[in-house]
Design an enzyme around this catalytic site. Sequence first.
Site, short mmCIF file in Angstrom:
data_model
loop_
_atom_site.label_atom_id
_atom_site.label_comp_id
_atom_site.label_asym_id
_atom_site.label_seq_id
_atom_site.Cartn_x
_atom_site.Cartn_y
_atom_site.Cartn_z
N SER A 155 0.86 -1.19 0.00
CA SER A 155 0.00 0.00 0.00
C SER A 155 0.90 1.24 0.00
O SER A 155 2.09 1.14 0.33
CB SER A 155 -0.85 -0.01 1.28
OG SER A 155 -1.54 1.20 1.44
N TYR A 206 -1.50 -0.66 10.75
CA TYR A 206 -1.74 -1.00 9.34
C TYR A 206 -0.49 -0.70 8.51
O TYR A 206 -0.04 -1.54 7.72
CB TYR A 206 -2.95 -0.23 8.81
CG TYR A 206 -3.27 -0.53 7.36
CD1 TYR A 206 -3.78 -1.77 6.98
CD2 TYR A 206 -3.06 0.43 6.36
CE1 TYR A 206 -4.08 -2.04 5.64
CE2 TYR A 206 -3.35 0.16 5.04
CZ TYR A 206 -3.86 -1.08 4.67
OH TYR A 206 -4.15 -1.35 3.35
N1 LIG Z 1 -8.66 -0.21 -1.13
C1 LIG Z 1 -7.57 0.50 -0.93
O1 LIG Z 1 -7.61 1.75 -0.88
C2 LIG Z 1 -6.24 -0.18 -0.75
C3 LIG Z 1 -5.09 0.63 -0.77
C4 LIG Z 1 -3.86 0.04 -0.57
C5 LIG Z 1 -3.77 -1.33 -0.39
N2 LIG Z 1 -4.89 -2.09 -0.38
C6 LIG Z 1 -4.74 -3.53 -0.13
O2 LIG Z 1 -5.36 -4.25 -1.17
C7 LIG Z 1 -5.78 -5.52 -0.68
C8 LIG Z 1 -7.22 -5.78 -1.09
O3 LIG Z 1 -8.06 -4.86 -0.41
P1 LIG Z 1 -9.40 -4.27 -1.02
O4 LIG Z 1 -9.25 -2.81 -1.05
O5 LIG Z 1 -9.79 -5.00 -2.24
O6 LIG Z 1 -10.41 -4.58 0.21
P2 LIG Z 1 -11.70 -5.50 0.34
O7 LIG Z 1 -12.69 -5.18 -0.71
O8 LIG Z 1 -12.12 -5.38 1.77
O9 LIG Z 1 -11.12 -6.96 0.08
C9 LIG Z 1 -10.36 -7.65 1.04
C10 LIG Z 1 -10.39 -9.12 0.71
O10 LIG Z 1 -9.60 -9.81 1.71
C11 LIG Z 1 -10.35 -10.95 2.11
N3 LIG Z 1 -9.96 -11.38 3.45
C12 LIG Z 1 -9.99 -10.67 4.61
N4 LIG Z 1 -9.62 -11.46 5.63
C13 LIG Z 1 -9.34 -12.68 5.10
C14 LIG Z 1 -8.91 -13.92 5.64
N5 LIG Z 1 -8.68 -14.08 6.96
N6 LIG Z 1 -8.73 -14.97 4.81
C15 LIG Z 1 -8.98 -14.84 3.48
N7 LIG Z 1 -9.37 -13.70 2.91
C16 LIG Z 1 -9.56 -12.63 3.72
C17 LIG Z 1 -11.81 -10.55 2.00
O11 LIG Z 1 -12.62 -11.70 1.76
P3 LIG Z 1 -13.48 -12.49 2.85
O12 LIG Z 1 -14.01 -11.48 3.83
O13 LIG Z 1 -14.56 -13.13 2.02
O14 LIG Z 1 -12.56 -13.50 3.45
C18 LIG Z 1 -11.78 -9.71 0.74
O15 LIG Z 1 -11.94 -10.51 -0.40
C19 LIG Z 1 -5.56 -5.50 0.84
O16 LIG Z 1 -4.35 -6.17 1.14
C20 LIG Z 1 -5.43 -4.01 1.14
O17 LIG Z 1 -4.66 -3.76 2.28
C21 LIG Z 1 -6.12 -1.55 -0.57
#
Ligand SMILES: NC(=O)c1ccc[n+]([C@@H]2O[C@H](COP(=O)([O-])OP(=O)(O)OC[C@H]3O[C@@H](n4cnc5c(N)ncnc54)[C@H](OP(=O)(O)O)[C@@H]3O)[C@@H](O)[C@H]2O)c1
Length: 248
Positions: A142, A155
């Site tokens: 991130s 985080y």
């Molecule tokens: N959105 C942003 O602004 C942003 C920015 C920088 C980095 N990121 C990173 O990008 C990645 C994806 O995030 P996103 O933004 O797409 O968020 P999101 O929509 O909340 O997706 C997160 C995913 O992680 C899964 N997850 C959470 N806990 C889990 C577990 N214990 N086992 C297996 N799967 C799990 C969730 O699925 P289930 O709940 O179905 O398990 C969901 O599919 C993350 O690593 C986040 O830190 C996001």
Amino acid sequence: MSHIQDKVIIITGASSGIGEAAAKELASKGAKLVLAARREDRLKKLQDEIQNNGGQAIYKVTDVTSLTQMEELAAHTLKKFGKIDVLVNNAGIMPQAFLNENKVDEWDKMIDVNIKGVLYAIAAIVPSMRERKSGHVINLSSVAGHNIYPGGTVYCGTKFAVKAISEGLRQEEAMNGTNIRVTNVSPGAVSSELLETTTDPTMKAGLDEFYQVAIDADRIARAIAFAIEQPSDVGINEMIIRPTVQVG
Ligand SMILES: NC(=O)c1ccc[n+]([C@@H]2O[C@H](COP(=O)([O-])OP(=O)(O)OC[C@H]3O[C@@H](n4cnc5c(N)ncnc54)[C@H](OP(=O)(O)O)[C@@H]3O)[C@@H](O)[C@H]2O)c1
């Protein structure tokens, strides 16, 4: 032929946001997807959508905090497809709060999912890549893995760790001549369900404001596809992808 065609790609956290968008993008380019997360209904819906559009996808309910479940995911994939070309280590949570709130449970969860989950996937999946002397690990860090801000300390710590794991893995695989590529992807604000994991009301209000500039998850999916579709002798090691108007 596209360098994505017929690649077997495991995506953790495929049930929403960036993981879901990456699955759709890569399936449209001919990859064979293995979708992993905890919510089965969401995985099945995505699998069906990809298949109805002519793509290839299967799913396996997997909690990344369980090494056993990660090993079962790897075994299931190898049984179905015979190889694993790419791991997208994407599952993550972001329950942000100031340290003086002492939300120790949330610190533990972030460490379990964002750091240990990434390491368990590497432990379960990379050995088969080493055997084949071919593979690609894409870790979702991130902008919070590059900058620290108040309320984001733990985080940020997990995302700095992901960046360190990516670079360490890259160096070790290069040193050992395994032909495994490593890409560290650092998004800025992206629309997804991630903010829902922040329970602290003050922090959540600030994040909602900050995320008004958020870009769609398919922007990150395209960057992931770009890293995969390079020739196998090219590693895209670091990508920072912000909304054009995001300042910090
Ligand atoms: N959105 C942003 O602004 C942003 C920015 C920088 C980095 N990121 C990173 O990008 C990645 C994806 O995030 P996103 O933004 O797409 O968020 P999101 O929509 O909340 O997706 C997160 C995913 O992680 C899964 N997850 C959470 N806990 C889990 C577990 N214990 N086992 C297996 N799967 C799990 C969730 O699925 P289930 O709940 O179905 O398990 C969901 O599919 C993350 O690593 C986040 O830190 C996001």
